[in-house]
Design a protein around this motif. Sequence first.
Motif, PDB file in Angstrom:
ATOM      1  N   THR A  97      23.841  22.869  15.891  1.00  0.00           N
ATOM      2  CA  THR A  97      24.569  22.366  14.693  1.00  0.00           C
ATOM      3  C   THR A  97      23.328  21.962  14.105  1.00  0.00           C
ATOM      4  N   ASP A  98      23.733  21.293  13.025  1.00  0.00           N
ATOM      5  CA  ASP A  98      22.436  20.815  11.943  1.00  0.00           C
ATOM      6  C   ASP A  98      21.576  19.741  12.793  1.00  0.00           C
ATOM      7  N   ARG A  99      22.350  18.517  13.296  1.00  0.00           N
ATOM      8  CA  ARG A  99      21.640  17.609  13.939  1.00  0.00           C
ATOM      9  C   ARG A  99      21.454  17.666  15.502  1.00  0.00           C
TER      10      ARG A  99
ATOM     11  N   VAL B 238      25.357  16.436  24.805  1.00  0.00           N
ATOM     12  CA  VAL B 238      25.395  16.358  23.428  1.00  0.00           C
ATOM     13  C   VAL B 238      24.051  15.676  23.013  1.00  0.00           C
ATOM     14  N   VAL B 239      23.181  16.257  22.451  1.00  0.00           N
ATOM     15  CA  VAL B 239      21.841  15.525  22.240  1.00  0.00           C
ATOM     16  C   VAL B 239      21.220  15.915  20.741  1.00  0.00           C
ATOM     17  N   ARG B 240      20.745  14.509  20.072  1.00  0.00           N
ATOM     18  CA  ARG B 240      20.329  14.714  18.907  1.00  0.00           C
ATOM     19  C   ARG B 240      18.917  15.384  19.100  1.00  0.00           C
TER      20      ARG B 240
ATOM     21  N   LEU C   6      20.183  11.867  24.337  1.00  0.00           N
ATOM     22  CA  LEU C   6      21.660  12.219  24.871  1.00  0.00           C
ATOM     23  C   LEU C   6      22.653  11.239  24.206  1.00  0.00           C
ATOM     24  N   VAL C   7      23.664  11.815  23.848  1.00  0.00           N
ATOM     25  CA  VAL C   7      24.536  10.823  22.900  1.00  0.00           C
ATOM     26  C   VAL C   7      25.927  10.981  23.748  1.00  0.00           C
TER      27      VAL C   7
ATOM     28  N   TYR D 266      28.938  12.607  15.211  1.00  0.00           N
ATOM     29  CA  TYR D 266      28.563  13.367  16.360  1.00  0.00           C
ATOM     30  C   TYR D 266      29.663  14.121  16.980  1.00  0.00           C
ATOM     31  N   ALA D 267      30.624  13.499  17.355  1.00  0.00           N
ATOM     32  CA  ALA D 267      31.675  14.218  18.115  1.00  0.00           C
ATOM     33  C   ALA D 267      32.489  15.271  17.214  1.00  0.00           C
ATOM     34  N   THR D 268      32.447  14.958  15.894  1.00  0.00           N
ATOM     35  CA  THR D 268      33.165  16.008  15.057  1.00  0.00           C
ATOM     36  C   THR D 268      32.084  17.292  14.924  1.00  0.00           C
ATOM     37  N   GLU D 269      30.955  16.958  14.682  1.00  0.00           N
ATOM     38  CA  GLU D 269      29.783  17.881  14.741  1.00  0.00           C
ATOM     39  C   GLU D 269      29.912  18.810  15.863  1.00  0.00           C
ATOM     40  N   ALA D 270      29.758  18.242  16.921  1.00  0.00           N
ATOM     41  CA  ALA D 270      29.804  18.868  18.311  1.00  0.00           C
ATOM     42  C   ALA D 270      31.179  19.711  18.581  1.00  0.00           C
ATOM     43  N   ALA D 271      32.151  19.094  18.495  1.00  0.00           N
ATOM     44  CA  ALA D 271      33.524  19.707  18.525  1.00  0.00           C
ATOM     45  C   ALA D 271      33.689  21.141  17.753  1.00  0.00           C
TER      46      ALA D 271
END
Length: 185
Positions: free
Chosen positions: A7-9, A69-71, A77-78, A107-112
């Motif tokens: 994703t972007d981030r 999920v990693v920045r 790792l987040v 982060y959750a929304t972006e990854a989802a």
Amino acid sequence: MIRKLETDRLLLRPFELSDANKVQLLAGDKEVASTTLAIPHPYPDGAADQWIEAARQAAENGDRYAFAVVRKEDEELVGNMSIGIARHHNRAELAYWIGKPYWGQGYATEAARRMVQFGFEELELNRIHAAAMTKNPASYKVMINVGMKYEGTFPQHIMKWGQYEDLVFYGMIRTDLPKQMTFFI
């Protein structure tokens, strides 16, 4: 082996055994564990290693894909974003947790969003759904933000730490996707 998603981030990648200590630290936080269906508290030593190995095997079998999920900026790792497949029905359940230090940052929304895209486009699923305890509105806000629709509340559906908990369910089907898939990137 599953590939990496971006994703972007964020980078969503397969978990590695070297992630075990961070998984135990983040997922084992009482506030994180209290709002998930299966994470224990306290989080036992060695359980993260076992979970990571089980996740690897499930991905090889095509049963479940668990992504770290990693920045991107610092490779921190987040959390976790998983999708469990019911192949016979061509559907999946989305499940996730984000470590408490990373709450409220999207982060959750972006990854989802990326996981929903992965499910519909790459796994060619027809339906994706998710559930959350009603006491965890931040979790079902993620579901709403990715385009899932409210499907119902199941009173006292699970028992967590000796107490019955209500679950709220959200879901979507492939035709619910917006015409512009860039929404998910």
